[in-house]
Motif scaffolding. Sequence first.
Motif, PDB file in Angstrom:
ATOM      1  N   UNK A   6      -5.984  -1.916 -35.144  1.00  0.00           N
ATOM      2  CA  UNK A   6      -5.414  -0.563 -35.215  1.00  0.00           C
ATOM      3  C   UNK A   6      -4.317  -0.452 -36.273  1.00  0.00           C
ATOM      4  N   UNK A   7      -4.191  -1.453 -37.121  1.00  0.00           N
ATOM      5  CA  UNK A   7      -3.055  -1.494 -38.035  1.00  0.00           C
ATOM      6  C   UNK A   7      -3.187  -0.529 -39.208  1.00  0.00           C
ATOM      7  N   UNK A   8      -4.385  -0.056 -39.497  1.00  0.00           N
ATOM      8  CA  UNK A   8      -4.579   0.848 -40.637  1.00  0.00           C
ATOM      9  C   UNK A   8      -4.100   2.240 -40.251  1.00  0.00           C
ATOM     10  N   UNK A   9      -2.789   2.459 -40.391  1.00  0.00           N
ATOM     11  CA  UNK A   9      -2.188   3.706 -39.904  1.00  0.00           C
ATOM     12  C   UNK A   9      -0.977   4.069 -40.755  1.00  0.00           C
ATOM     13  N   UNK A  10      -0.593   5.331 -40.662  1.00  0.00           N
ATOM     14  CA  UNK A  10       0.629   5.766 -41.343  1.00  0.00           C
ATOM     15  C   UNK A  10       1.851   5.026 -40.795  1.00  0.00           C
ATOM     16  N   UNK A  11       1.822   4.704 -39.500  1.00  0.00           N
ATOM     17  CA  UNK A  11       2.950   3.995 -38.898  1.00  0.00           C
ATOM     18  C   UNK A  11       3.131   2.625 -39.528  1.00  0.00           C
ATOM     19  N   UNK A  12       2.050   1.899 -39.735  1.00  0.00           N
ATOM     20  CA  UNK A  12       2.153   0.581 -40.351  1.00  0.00           C
ATOM     21  C   UNK A  12       2.617   0.683 -41.801  1.00  0.00           C
ATOM     22  N   UNK A  13       2.122   1.699 -42.516  1.00  0.00           N
ATOM     23  CA  UNK A  13       2.579   1.878 -43.897  1.00  0.00           C
ATOM     24  C   UNK A  13       4.072   2.214 -43.931  1.00  0.00           C
ATOM     25  N   UNK A  14       4.548   2.995 -42.970  1.00  0.00           N
ATOM     26  CA  UNK A  14       5.976   3.306 -42.906  1.00  0.00           C
ATOM     27  C   UNK A  14       6.788   2.054 -42.598  1.00  0.00           C
ATOM     28  N   UNK A  15       6.263   1.203 -41.729  1.00  0.00           N
ATOM     29  CA  UNK A  15       6.971  -0.033 -41.367  1.00  0.00           C
ATOM     30  C   UNK A  15       7.120  -0.953 -42.567  1.00  0.00           C
ATOM     31  N   UNK A  16       6.030  -1.152 -43.305  1.00  0.00           N
ATOM     32  CA  UNK A  16       6.109  -2.013 -44.485  1.00  0.00           C
ATOM     33  C   UNK A  16       6.989  -1.381 -45.564  1.00  0.00           C
ATOM     34  N   UNK A  17       6.969  -0.060 -45.670  1.00  0.00           N
ATOM     35  CA  UNK A  17       7.833   0.609 -46.648  1.00  0.00           C
ATOM     36  C   UNK A  17       9.301   0.400 -46.310  1.00  0.00           C
ATOM     37  N   UNK A  18       9.652   0.474 -45.032  1.00  0.00           N
ATOM     38  CA  UNK A  18      11.025   0.234 -44.600  1.00  0.00           C
ATOM     39  C   UNK A  18      11.501  -1.144 -45.048  1.00  0.00           C
ATOM     40  N   UNK A  19      10.690  -2.156 -44.849  1.00  0.00           N
ATOM     41  CA  UNK A  19      11.082  -3.511 -45.224  1.00  0.00           C
ATOM     42  C   UNK A  19      11.098  -3.697 -46.742  1.00  0.00           C
ATOM     43  N   UNK A  20      10.081  -3.171 -47.427  1.00  0.00           N
ATOM     44  CA  UNK A  20      10.027  -3.322 -48.877  1.00  0.00           C
ATOM     45  C   UNK A  20      11.159  -2.563 -49.560  1.00  0.00           C
ATOM     46  N   UNK A  21      11.466  -1.359 -49.080  1.00  0.00           N
ATOM     47  CA  UNK A  21      12.551  -0.576 -49.669  1.00  0.00           C
ATOM     48  C   UNK A  21      13.887  -1.298 -49.529  1.00  0.00           C
ATOM     49  N   UNK A  22      14.082  -1.972 -48.394  1.00  0.00           N
ATOM     50  CA  UNK A  22      15.330  -2.702 -48.204  1.00  0.00           C
ATOM     51  C   UNK A  22      15.543  -3.766 -49.258  1.00  0.00           C
ATOM     52  N   UNK A  70      15.907  -1.939 -52.847  1.00  0.00           N
ATOM     53  CA  UNK A  70      17.183  -1.241 -53.011  1.00  0.00           C
ATOM     54  C   UNK A  70      18.392  -2.142 -52.807  1.00  0.00           C
ATOM     55  N   UNK A  71      18.154  -3.354 -52.362  1.00  0.00           N
ATOM     56  CA  UNK A  71      19.238  -4.339 -52.286  1.00  0.00           C
ATOM     57  C   UNK A  71      19.984  -4.415 -50.978  1.00  0.00           C
ATOM     58  N   UNK A  72      19.664  -3.559 -50.006  1.00  0.00           N
ATOM     59  CA  UNK A  72      20.405  -3.653 -48.749  1.00  0.00           C
ATOM     60  C   UNK A  72      19.820  -4.696 -47.796  1.00  0.00           C
ATOM     61  N   UNK A  73      18.663  -5.235 -48.117  1.00  0.00           N
ATOM     62  CA  UNK A  73      18.199  -6.490 -47.533  1.00  0.00           C
ATOM     63  C   UNK A  73      18.388  -7.554 -48.598  1.00  0.00           C
ATOM     64  N   UNK A  74      19.322  -8.496 -48.398  1.00  0.00           N
ATOM     65  CA  UNK A  74      19.579  -9.509 -49.431  1.00  0.00           C
ATOM     66  C   UNK A  74      18.350 -10.389 -49.659  1.00  0.00           C
TER      67      UNK A  74
END
Length: 423
Positions: A223-239, A242-246
Amino acid sequence: MRWMRAAGRGLLAAAVVLAGYAGFDARAGGAEPVGRGPMTLVTAGDLTGYLPPLLEDWNEEHPGERVTLVELPDSADETRAQMISELRSGSDRFDVLNIDVAWTSEFAAAGWISPLERDRFPLDTFLSPVVDTATFDGRLYAVPYVTNAGLLYYRRDVLDRAGVKPPRTWTELARQARTLAPRHGLGGYAGQFLPYEGLTVNVTEAVHSAGGSILRDDGDRVTVDSDAARAAFSFLADGVREGWIPRDALGYKEEESRRAFQDGRLLFLRNWPYVYADASAKDSKVAGRFGAVPLPGPDGPGTSVLGGSNLAVSSHARHPESAADLIAYLTSERVQRKVLTEGSLPPVRAALYEDPGLIAAHPYLPTLRRSVLSAVPRPKSARYDQVSLAVQAVAQDVMALRQTPEQAVARLARELGAISRTG
């Protein structure tokens, strides 16, 4: 491996068995039931040292049913490998098993542990979500003994100085990590981002916090092919972008991330409840200056993954009746209280989270209770080890900015589909 320790801060050994089940001793020609007698309990290393006194209490009261503790390496992967080696061989070396909550489905599907009768154990006294971690294909295969849920630790002194409250959403977390942390020479946010089980946990939490899931139906439906999963990976990648995840956080497991926060190098940390006691110690640079709240999500409080350990009986257990009595002892309220007070481990008995004396000594208990009650198990699958490795590999590429979230979700769906079709 500390995620199992805090999901166990020192995973504990224990045993569970089908009530009324009696094995037959093949060495005696199968003529006599051997439901009672000595037992061997196997666990990952007990780092807290509180377990032997509990077992000695049992042994003094049950001299004919003494328990011998076998401690395997502290590494969860090594513990799992050694347990599986013995179970596959049909050995009766390990009568009772302490297993990580994520292993229940795999061990049950393989026939290595016995199904249990629900009415043998006081499941209605447990925090309700923890029972789900002990089931597979609609049946109970283990009994919860220690639970866990992720918390967001934050520097209270920094947030108070800025006049802001702890973040409840990803947007608030990102903004505070991006703007406040640099003013104080701190990294913004870290979890457990090294490719290992901890990364699977962090990704699963993000996906569920966004309203999605990875697998359904005990691993038979991807069930991973979803907008929710894409949002989750975007949250981690953006961090990371953008530098707020070292960047250093991409090499963190539980202990590395805990030390970074405790040494005063992070504004926010996702980790297990054991961190609260360590960060409050006299030698901690953040003692008295931090707090803990539920994990944030896209639009409000997020969802944690359940950690902890379940107790299961080997299909080759020699003395299942004794094991049944032992599990009743280990899940009694008196012993569960010691799980918390002497082992620093979150118990499964719900009433203990509302005990005023325990809350005074362990202030994070109300927050942990809320987190556990809204938490979810890791993906259930008979091939969980393969599922976890696939999640880790994909998440690593996303956080290293080698793949976009869209590419990552499509890839993960393909790989999980292939895994679900095997076996």
